[in-house]
Design an enzyme around this catalytic site. Structure first.
Site, PDB file in Angstrom:
ATOM      1  N   ARG A 126       7.921  65.690  40.389  1.00  0.00           N
ATOM      2  CA  ARG A 126       6.801  64.761  40.098  1.00  0.00           C
ATOM      3  C   ARG A 126       6.833  64.257  38.656  1.00  0.00           C
ATOM      4  O   ARG A 126       5.797  64.081  38.023  1.00  0.00           O
ATOM      5  CB  ARG A 126       5.448  65.450  40.335  1.00  0.00           C
ATOM      6  CG  ARG A 126       5.128  65.778  41.751  1.00  0.00           C
ATOM      7  CD  ARG A 126       5.103  64.556  42.663  1.00  0.00           C
ATOM      8  NE  ARG A 126       4.585  64.939  43.951  1.00  0.00           N
ATOM      9  CZ  ARG A 126       5.310  65.533  44.895  1.00  0.00           C
ATOM     10  NH1 ARG A 126       6.595  65.750  44.707  1.00  0.00           N
ATOM     11  NH2 ARG A 126       4.763  65.870  46.041  1.00  0.00           N
ATOM     12  N   SER A 200      -2.433  64.957  45.850  1.00  0.00           N
ATOM     13  CA  SER A 200      -2.484  66.241  45.132  1.00  0.00           C
ATOM     14  C   SER A 200      -2.942  65.985  43.707  1.00  0.00           C
ATOM     15  O   SER A 200      -2.347  65.174  43.003  1.00  0.00           O
ATOM     16  CB  SER A 200      -1.098  66.882  45.080  1.00  0.00           C
ATOM     17  OG  SER A 200      -0.606  67.096  46.369  1.00  0.00           O
ATOM     18  N   GLU A 296      -1.224  66.431  38.260  1.00  0.00           N
ATOM     19  CA  GLU A 296      -0.197  65.532  38.775  1.00  0.00           C
ATOM     20  C   GLU A 296      -0.657  64.084  38.571  1.00  0.00           C
ATOM     21  O   GLU A 296       0.133  63.184  38.326  1.00  0.00           O
ATOM     22  CB  GLU A 296       0.040  65.794  40.273  1.00  0.00           C
ATOM     23  CG  GLU A 296       1.302  65.110  40.766  1.00  0.00           C
ATOM     24  CD  GLU A 296       1.252  64.640  42.184  1.00  0.00           C
ATOM     25  OE1 GLU A 296       0.918  63.452  42.389  1.00  0.00           O
ATOM     26  OE2 GLU A 296       1.557  65.446  43.079  1.00  0.00           O
TER      27      GLU A 296
END
Ligand code: EPU
Length: 300
Positions: A126, A200, A296
């Site tokens: 990520r 997320s 994130e």
């Protein structure tokens, strides 16, 4: 280019992974560059160039319809093509970097067009150079992916493997994976457009094997997955659920009922209130497990 010089820029690739905590004083650029081109076709592969403004999921569907395989595990991820390399989006055992060749864009420092290969993009879990050194300094205009002409289904992800184990006679193909991923995601993610969310909210933390073994000696059901470099990735959702946050809310800022990693806006929560909730969660996971959660989502 004077516009770019005189203003702070915020680039949107759909905006599905951004939390605004105040009004942005600058230039917000919503990328809308369209087009999908088959750049190079060989016996085994095809290289496809997609405009940064194409919707990711539509692109995945188009590839599958044309029998170009590999991205089917990444079905239903929100956002546009240009955002995929920024986040190095991933799901169900696949990351976009596995099929990435290059991208083209506009460098806001030199004001030149630039092509970047995978190495220069510094992809990791990520993450990429576009979230670090090149944050808001580079506009991605198109991305090239190299896909396969033969199906090579990847069901290594535990939840997918379990799903197909229920049908031992079925040899899963790319379309089965695509359909299954859509079904699984629909079951546990909020319905797009109904309940505000950014997927997320936290990354899954990665700890040393030694730290993980210590955790396991305290709680025998502590989940963890060994990564390629021998570290252990722990589901943040589990840490958050165990800390009692699943389904909780502070005003309109809440933790989704079906998945503890997703923060939702039940109506009128401000960006700041969502951030406060996230910080409370982060603190309680630190207090309970000594593990630091990282966002994130991009906070602006
Ligand atoms: N779990 C809980 N409680 C929950 C939900 C999950 O304890 O409420 C535990 C379970 O042990 C489960 C584990 O967490 O086995 C993993 O859950 P899941 O398979 O749903 O995946 P995740 O680690 O929570 C990651 C990605 C998702 C991606 C899925 C599927 C990150 C930060 N998130 O979630 O990506 O869709 O795997 O591959 O890596 C996103 O990045 O926005 C995103 C949605």
């Amino acid at each position: 280019s004077r516009l770019f010089k005189n203003n702070k820029c915020q680039i949107l690739g759909g905006g599905s992974n951004i939390l605004f905590i105040e009004d942005f004083k600058g230039l917000v650029i919503d990328i809308n560059i369209k087009g999908i081109k088959y750049a190079e076709v060989t016996k085994e592969h095809v290289t496809i160039e997609a405009g940064a403004g194409e919707l990711w999921h539509d692109f995945v569907s188009t590839c599958l319809l044309n029998k170009f395989y590999g991205l089917e595990n990444l079905a239903l991820i929100p956002g546009k093509i240009g955002a995929a390399p920024v986040q190095n989006i991933g799901a169900y055992g696949v990351e976009q970097k596995d099929f990435f060749v290059s991208l083209e864009g506009f460098d806001l420092t030199t004001h030149q067009k630039k092509i970047m290969l995978a190495d220069e993009c510094r992809f990791s879990y990520r993450d990429s150079v576009f979230k670090n050194n090149l944050r808001d300094k580079f506009i991605i205009t198109s991305v090239n992916y190299k896909l396969k002409k033969q199906e090579e289904p990847n069901i290594s992800y535990k939840e997918l493997a379990e799903e197909f184990a229920r049908y031992p006679d079925l040899k899963p193909g790319a379309t089965d994976i695509f359909d299954t991923v859509i079904r699984l995601r629909t079951k546990k993610m909020p319905i797009a457009g109904k309940l505000g969310n950014a997927g997320s909210f936290f990354k899954n933390p990665i700890v040393t094997k030694k730290k993980y073994d210590y955790m396991l000696s305290k709680e025998t059901d502590f989940p963890g997955y060994v990564t390629d470099d021998g570290m252990v990735k722990i589901p943040a959702a589990w840490l958050i659920e165990r800390s009692g946050w699943k389904g909780q809310r502070i005003g309109d800022a809440g933790v989704f009922d079906n998945h503890a990693l997703i923060l939702v806006n039940h109506g009128n929560a401000t960006g700041e209130q969502i951030l406060t909730l996230a910080e409370n969660i982060k603190k309680s996971v630190m207090d309970n497990f000594g593990i630091s959660l990282e966002f994130e989502v991009n906070i602006v």
